[in-house]
Design an enzyme around this catalytic site. Sequence first.
Site, PDB file in Angstrom:
ATOM      1  N   CYS A  34       0.794  -1.396  -0.007  1.00  8.21           N
ATOM      2  CA  CYS A  34      -0.119  -0.100  -0.032  1.00  8.21           C
ATOM      3  C   CYS A  34       0.800   1.272  -0.045  1.00  8.21           C
ATOM      4  CB  CYS A  34      -0.983  -0.036   1.462  1.00  8.21           C
ATOM      5  SG  CYS A  34       0.070   0.068   2.705  1.00  8.21           S
ATOM      6  N   ASP A  36       2.451   2.517   2.444  1.00  9.89           N
ATOM      7  CA  ASP A  36       2.807   3.186   3.836  1.00  9.89           C
ATOM      8  C   ASP A  36       3.856   2.960   4.463  1.00  9.89           C
ATOM      9  OD1 ASP A  36       0.036   4.092   3.383  1.00  9.89           O
ATOM     10  OD2 ASP A  36      -1.087   2.711   4.603  1.00  9.89           O
ATOM     11  N   CYS A  60      -2.602   4.855   6.496  1.00  6.44           N
ATOM     12  CA  CYS A  60      -4.080   4.961   6.524  1.00  6.44           C
ATOM     13  C   CYS A  60      -4.463   5.185   7.953  1.00  6.44           C
ATOM     14  CB  CYS A  60      -4.638   3.448   6.001  1.00  6.44           C
ATOM     15  SG  CYS A  60      -4.276   2.173   7.100  1.00  6.44           S
ATOM     16  N   CYS A 104      -2.520  -3.824   8.628  1.00  5.82           N
ATOM     17  CA  CYS A 104      -1.935  -2.194   9.110  1.00  5.82           C
ATOM     18  C   CYS A 104      -1.183  -2.198  10.320  1.00  5.82           C
ATOM     19  CB  CYS A 104      -3.061  -1.137   8.840  1.00  5.82           C
ATOM     20  SG  CYS A 104      -4.003  -1.457   7.410  1.00  5.82           S
TER      21      CYS A 104
HETATM   22 FE1  FES Z   1      -1.342   0.388   4.303  1.00  9.47          FE
HETATM   23 FE2  FES Z   1      -3.223   0.473   6.311  1.00  9.47          FE
HETATM   24  S1  FES Z   1      -3.689   0.325   4.173  1.00  9.47           S
HETATM   25  S2  FES Z   1      -1.016   0.297   6.541  1.00  9.47           S
END
Ligand code: FES
Length: 146
Positions: A34, A36, A60, A104
């Site tokens: 993602c 992140d 997120c 996450c």
């Molecule tokens: Fe990437 Fe939550 S969508 S850590």
Amino acid sequence: MAYSEKVMDHFQHPRNVGEIENPSGVGTVGNAQCGDIMRVYFDIDDEGIIRDVKFKTFGCAAAVATSSMSTEMVKGKTVQEALEVTNKAVMEALDGLPPIKIHCSLLAEQAIHAALWDYAEKNGIKIEGLKKPVNDISECIEEEDY
Ligand code: FES
């Protein structure tokens, strides 16, 4: 998707956001799936007690909330006790996460492990039970089937 009130609170008012200059340990972990990223900084005293902790997360809502809660949970603990702050313990403290957001919560757990690893390396010590951290949690998501 419904977030608990605690998740919303920690997302909207995250605790311990920031940086520590000359940290005792710093760890950065991302999730390539993602994009992140979380970075955590520790100030650890001579007794091995986490005196202060700060984090930065590009992530997120679930990543921000778990980062916030996990930093609250490790503050004041020994490095050994900090290992017990697993993503599951953090999720429980937040009254749960929607199933698709569970991965996450690994970001915070693994960034804390990475910072502890950095601290251990800098000080030439071994923290019992601490495994070499990953840079990218999507590796452990596949392994552990989250
Ligand atoms: Fe990437 Fe939550 S969508 S850590």
